[in-house]
Design a protein around this motif. Sequence first.
Motif, PDB file in Angstrom:
ATOM      1  N   UNK A  45      71.142  74.471  31.122  1.00 24.66           N
ATOM      2  CA  UNK A  45      70.823  74.587  32.543  1.00 24.66           C
ATOM      3  C   UNK A  45      71.512  75.767  33.206  1.00 24.66           C
ATOM      4  N   UNK A  46      72.733  76.063  32.747  1.00 25.71           N
ATOM      5  CA  UNK A  46      73.518  77.130  33.370  1.00 25.71           C
ATOM      6  C   UNK A  46      72.821  78.477  33.273  1.00 25.71           C
ATOM      7  N   UNK A  47      72.046  78.672  32.189  1.00 30.70           N
ATOM      8  CA  UNK A  47      71.351  79.946  31.997  1.00 30.70           C
ATOM      9  C   UNK A  47      70.461  80.271  33.193  1.00 30.70           C
ATOM     10  N   UNK A  48      69.835  79.235  33.712  1.00 24.84           N
ATOM     11  CA  UNK A  48      68.830  79.462  34.754  1.00 24.84           C
ATOM     12  C   UNK A  48      69.443  79.696  36.117  1.00 24.84           C
ATOM     13  N   UNK A  49      70.769  79.645  36.156  1.00 29.49           N
ATOM     14  CA  UNK A  49      71.432  80.076  37.377  1.00 29.49           C
ATOM     15  C   UNK A  49      71.502  81.595  37.414  1.00 29.49           C
ATOM     16  N   UNK A  50      71.377  82.217  36.252  1.00 32.50           N
ATOM     17  CA  UNK A  50      71.539  83.671  36.170  1.00 32.50           C
ATOM     18  C   UNK A  50      70.241  84.407  35.869  1.00 32.50           C
ATOM     19  N   UNK A  51      69.294  83.672  35.324  1.00 32.57           N
ATOM     20  CA  UNK A  51      67.992  84.278  35.064  1.00 32.57           C
ATOM     21  C   UNK A  51      66.912  83.330  35.579  1.00 32.57           C
ATOM     22  N   UNK A  52      65.927  83.846  36.257  1.00 35.52           N
ATOM     23  CA  UNK A  52      64.880  82.981  36.814  1.00 35.52           C
ATOM     24  C   UNK A  52      63.998  82.373  35.736  1.00 35.52           C
ATOM     25  N   UNK A  53      63.939  82.982  34.566  1.00 33.39           N
ATOM     26  CA  UNK A  53      63.065  82.474  33.508  1.00 33.39           C
ATOM     27  C   UNK A  53      63.515  83.048  32.174  1.00 33.39           C
ATOM     28  N   UNK A  54      62.985  82.500  31.122  1.00 34.89           N
ATOM     29  CA  UNK A  54      63.308  83.019  29.796  1.00 34.89           C
ATOM     30  C   UNK A  54      62.807  84.458  29.645  1.00 34.89           C
TER      31      UNK A  54
END
Lengths: 200, 200
Positions: A45-54
């Motif tokens: 989940x933390x990834x999507x705090x920094x990138x809007x999408x894959x």
Amino acid sequence: MRAKPLPAETRRAVTVEAVIELAAERDPGEITTAAIASHMKLTQGALFRHFPSKDAIWEAVMEWVAERLLARVDRAAAQAASPVAALQAVFHTHVDFVTEHPGVPRMLFGELQRAEATPAKRLARTLLERYGERIRRLLEAGKAAGEVSAALDIEAAATLFVGTLQGLIMQSMLAGDLLRIRRDAPRVFAIYLAGIRSAT
Amino acid sequence: MRAKPLPAETRRAVTVEAVIELAAERDPGEITTAAIASHMKLTQGALFRHFPSKDAIWEAVMEWVAERLLARVDRAAAQAASPVAALQAVFHTHVDFVTEHPGVPRMLFGELQRAEATPAKRLARTLLERYGERIRRLLEAGKAAGEVSAALDIEAAATLFVGTLQGLIMQSMLAGDLLRIRRDAPRVFAIYLAGIRSAT
DNA sequence: CGCTTTAGTGAGTAATTGCTCACTATCTTA
DNA sequence: TAAGATAGTGAGCAATTACTCACTAAAGCG
């Protein structure tokens, strides 16, 4: 254990590195956001705090690749004494880059395969176009300096230059041995050189 | 509408063709069993009556590719008047094959990317190994006949031969124009030829 | 024709994937 | 140090995917 909070920019940089590391050992198309997160010891989940999408992650990765590769290649070319020496320097710099980051060629090629026109794919294309442009310029200069055959087909020679690298990469993927590239690179380049010198 | 029942063997052949057609226009890694089935106007479940798993489908596809490509290449080489003429014939036969089946190089390269050692990947590897073997044999013969430089590094020259094709394929993927390969192939091969003739 | 074998259907299932969000821990700074 | 801003957690959702199966239609054959 909870991950240490990093400033957003740093976290994004770490993410890009994680992807490049993962791509070294598995098919880029199979790299999941969960795998990226776990590789950097973070929850997904933390990834999507920094990138809007894959897709945005891939875009950042391709930016990283394009910047670094072109910068190194340009630096190598600038320091060379002659056009052909520059070609050789570019070649070996590229080989070095690839052995340092084995995931890079796999990602580049993987992106080009994609059907949809993602931003990452666009970046991969412009990278390769700009790369080819540089090679063509060096070949032209070599022709002007009399270092390569005056009759050389520049466009074809540029395609072959990239293909030379591509062949080495493929061979090493076949053998499953990255270091093989280093050993074979000079031998293959020698034949290429003979070709552009004596082409009619 | 219900699909017309086909004998098992025929259905399997049709499936392989469907995959190859699909691979021409989309990333092989993204070809789902549903897509394959719908492309051959069948329900997805029916596929598994003929193949135990998706991997088995890929295996059949790679078998198809290996057989056809090697057979055509061998035929072309056998009809040539000299080793170098054979190399050229192999080159153009390969180019023809690829323009007829654009999905093939994408699948081959895609398979090599895979991390796990699937049967399909093994087939891709042996195909490329056997291919390289043939090239090396022709180069040796060329050397014996005095058609190529006596000092030629055979192994490197074989790598470059495959790379030459790879470069063309990549270039055409960049341009999104398959026919481009046909136009560029002779020009690129000419430089390769000059290289193996005059290498030291 | 009737019966057996073979092939296709379509509704499922379990697993995986990208992504969201309410909540919590940590950092920064006034 | 108190308070607001920033970053991480983990449970969960909707969509997709490979694969299964009970049933049905067609083909082949005596």
